[in-house]
Structure formats: structure tokens, C-alpha cells
Design a protein around this motif. Structure first.
Motif, PDB file in Angstrom:
ATOM      1  N   GLY A  60      43.125 -24.449  -4.938  1.00 55.18           N
ATOM      2  CA  GLY A  60      43.834 -25.717  -4.788  1.00 55.18           C
ATOM      3  C   GLY A  60      43.999 -26.429  -6.112  1.00 55.18           C
ATOM      4  N   GLY A  61      44.341 -27.707  -6.022  1.00 51.24           N
ATOM      5  CA  GLY A  61      44.639 -28.477  -7.221  1.00 51.24           C
ATOM      6  C   GLY A  61      43.440 -29.235  -7.759  1.00 51.24           C
ATOM      7  N   PHE A  62      43.763 -30.266  -8.528  1.00 46.06           N
ATOM      8  CA  PHE A  62      42.725 -31.019  -9.234  1.00 46.06           C
ATOM      9  C   PHE A  62      42.527 -32.434  -8.695  1.00 46.06           C
ATOM     10  CE2 PHE A  62      44.201 -27.750 -12.131  1.00 46.06           C
ATOM     11  CZ  PHE A  62      43.010 -27.189 -12.564  1.00 46.06           C
ATOM     12  N   GLY A  63      43.213 -32.752  -7.600  1.00 45.09           N
ATOM     13  CA  GLY A  63      42.980 -34.049  -6.972  1.00 45.09           C
ATOM     14  C   GLY A  63      43.639 -35.216  -7.664  1.00 45.09           C
ATOM     15  N   GLY A  64      44.755 -34.986  -8.337  1.00 51.47           N
ATOM     16  CA  GLY A  64      45.472 -36.091  -8.970  1.00 51.47           C
ATOM     17  C   GLY A  64      45.527 -35.955 -10.479  1.00 51.47           C
ATOM     18  N   ILE A  65      46.214 -36.910 -11.100  1.00 53.30           N
ATOM     19  CA  ILE A  65      46.400 -36.892 -12.551  1.00 53.30           C
ATOM     20  C   ILE A  65      45.066 -36.945 -13.283  1.00 53.30           C
ATOM     21  CG2 ILE A  65      47.244 -38.254 -14.505  1.00 53.30           C
ATOM     22  CD1 ILE A  65      49.453 -36.702 -13.271  1.00 53.30           C
ATOM     23  N   ALA A  66      44.157 -37.833 -12.839  1.00 51.97           N
ATOM     24  CA  ALA A  66      42.861 -37.971 -13.528  1.00 51.97           C
ATOM     25  C   ALA A  66      42.092 -36.658 -13.498  1.00 51.97           C
ATOM     26  CB  ALA A  66      42.046 -39.089 -12.889  1.00 51.97           C
ATOM     27  N   GLY A  67      42.070 -36.013 -12.337  1.00 52.92           N
ATOM     28  CA  GLY A  67      41.366 -34.743 -12.237  1.00 52.92           C
ATOM     29  C   GLY A  67      41.989 -33.667 -13.110  1.00 52.92           C
ATOM     30  N   LEU A  68      43.308 -33.654 -13.169  1.00 55.96           N
ATOM     31  CA  LEU A  68      43.998 -32.669 -13.992  1.00 55.96           C
ATOM     32  C   LEU A  68      43.683 -32.874 -15.472  1.00 55.96           C
ATOM     33  CD1 LEU A  68      46.045 -30.363 -14.285  1.00 55.96           C
ATOM     34  CD2 LEU A  68      47.866 -32.085 -14.314  1.00 55.96           C
ATOM     35  N   LEU A  69      43.695 -34.109 -15.920  1.00 52.75           N
ATOM     36  CA  LEU A  69      43.442 -34.397 -17.323  1.00 52.75           C
ATOM     37  C   LEU A  69      41.986 -34.172 -17.709  1.00 52.75           C
ATOM     38  CD1 LEU A  69      45.668 -37.536 -18.010  1.00 52.75           C
ATOM     39  CD2 LEU A  69      46.104 -35.158 -18.572  1.00 52.75           C
TER      40      LEU A  69
END
Length: 232
Positions: A60-69
Motif C-alpha cells: 500500500g501507500g504511505f498514508g498521505g503527503i507527510a508519510g511519503l515525505l
């Protein structure tokens, strides 16, 4: 649907130029950075999947912009469609965000903007998979001099050496410090060991006239100030 199939005024880049960045959703802004998708998956779909919540199995993903960064290069490399170039661009954006916040903290009193301190520490520490103890060294106006990661591993009185913290504070001619560490578990609630460590360092640094202003605990997407909890 690919970006070229969208109406011109709905394509992220054209929409940004016409209406400003605030008009774009997170996935649209990320799509501009990624530029292209992969076979069978458009760039907007790829961007949204990166922002989706993580799955229990680690996919899955990173849970939003903050998680991605806050993602590491290894985290990014596991995503199909993120080759070396895209990973490098995302890591560069993260580093630019760190440097922008550091510049802000160097030119104004840190606690004029306590949220900036938390965001700065989150970008540095929240993505790490092991516990890291770091110190923000501040001048007499509480402006940032330096951030140093001093210790790794489970944080206790025996694993964090007060003498080393004092020596680094004297090296930087610091007047105050902000202590910080991450909780890889995701919880930012301070443990009893965190409280004891904070008081030990506060007493030790006071001997050389250096104040402990706060101890901030960070995890992906959140941060807690022990000072705000009355624990410093």
C-alpha cells in the motif's frame, strides 16, 4: 485515464498555473512531480496509490503527503513504478523541505513557531526504523545552531550519555537545547524512561548553564512536546 485524456483545464500542471497550487489535490501535486505513470496505470492513479493508507502486510501507500515525505529510499524503492529517477526526485523534495525549515529556525526564535520545530524533527526522525536520540542546539535567542543525532537504540539512562550531550552543547556554544527522539512503534506517548532521561539531562546540562527547553517525541504523522505535557 492518462493526463493527456483530461480536459486541458483539469490537467494538474495547467490547473496549477491557472489557479494556483492551493487549487490542486495532494495527488495532483504529486502527479506533477512524478510526471509519468507506468504501463496500465496513469500518473494520477500512481500518485493516489502512493498517498493511500498502508496495508497491514506492509504494502500500500504511505498514508498521505507527510508519510511519503518521511519515507526512506528503501521504502520508495519497493513501489512499482518508482524508478531511481522518481525516487531521487522525492528524496530531493524531502531534503529541500528539511533545509527550508532549518533556515526558518536559524533566522528566528525557534519557539516563535513550535509547529515548525515539530515538523523539522518529524522530517528528520519520524521515518527511521530504529530509535534515534537527537539534540537541537540553540543560541541565546533560541535560534537553531545545529541538529545532531547522538545515539541509536532503545533509549535509557544507560544508552544516552549525558557527558556526550554536555560536550556537544559546549562545542556549539549552545545556550539551550531541545531533546528529541522517535518512536518507531508509532505512539508518541512518553514512557517512564523518557521522563527519567529528560530530568537527568536537564539536571546535567544545568551545571554548564544550558537549558533544556523541551523533549519532543515524533512518529510518522505526529509529534508530542513533553514541555506542553508539563514533563520538562
Amino acid at each position: 485515464m492518462s493526463l493527456k485524456d483530461l480536459p486541458t483545464d483539469a490537467q494538474p500542471r495547467e490547473k496549477l498555473l491557472a489557479r494556483g497550487p492551493a487549487a490542486l489535490a495532494d495527488a495532483e501535486l504529486l502527479a506533477i512531480l512524478l510526471r509519468t505513470g507506468i504501463v496500465g496505470k496513469g500518473v494520477l492513479q500512481l500518485a493516489q496509490e502512493l498517498l493511500d493508507p498502508p496495508a497491514n502486510d506492509g504494502s500500500g501507500g504511505f498514508g498521505g503527503i507527510a508519510g511519503l515525505l518521511q519515507a526512506s529510499s528503501d521504502d520508495l524503492a519497493r513501489i512499482k513504478g518508482l524508478g531511481p529517477a522518481k525516487c531521487a526526485e522525492l528524496i530531493a523534495v524531502m531534503e529541500l523541505a528539511r533545509r527550508a525549515l532549518a533556515q526558518q529556525l536559524r533566522t528566528r526564535e525557534a519557539f516563535d513557531s513550535p509547529d515548525a520545530v515539530k515538523h523539522y524533527l518529524q522530517l528528520h526522525l519520524a521515518h527511521k526504523r530504529h530509535e534515534v536520540f537527537a539534540v537541537l542546539f540553540l543560541d541565546s535567542q533560541h535560534r537553531l545552531i545545529a541538529l545532531e543525532e547522538l545515539f541509536r537504540g532503545t533509549l535509557t539512562q544507560t544508552s544516552v550519555y549525558p557527558r556526550e550531550v554536555v560536550l556537544r552543547a559546549l562545542h556549539h556554544h549552545a545556550s539551550a537545547v531541545v531533546l528529541a527522539h522517535n518512536h518507531p512503534s508509532g505512539s508518541v506517548q512518553p514512557s517512564r524512561a523518557d521522563e527519567v532521561l529528560t530530568q537527568t539531562l536537564k539536571s546535567t546540562l544545568a551545571l554548564v548553564d544550558v537549558r533544556v527547553l523541551d523533549h519532543i517525541i515524533v512518529a510518522p504523522g505526529q509529534a508530542l512536546s513533553m514541555a506542553e505535557q508539563g514533563l520538562v
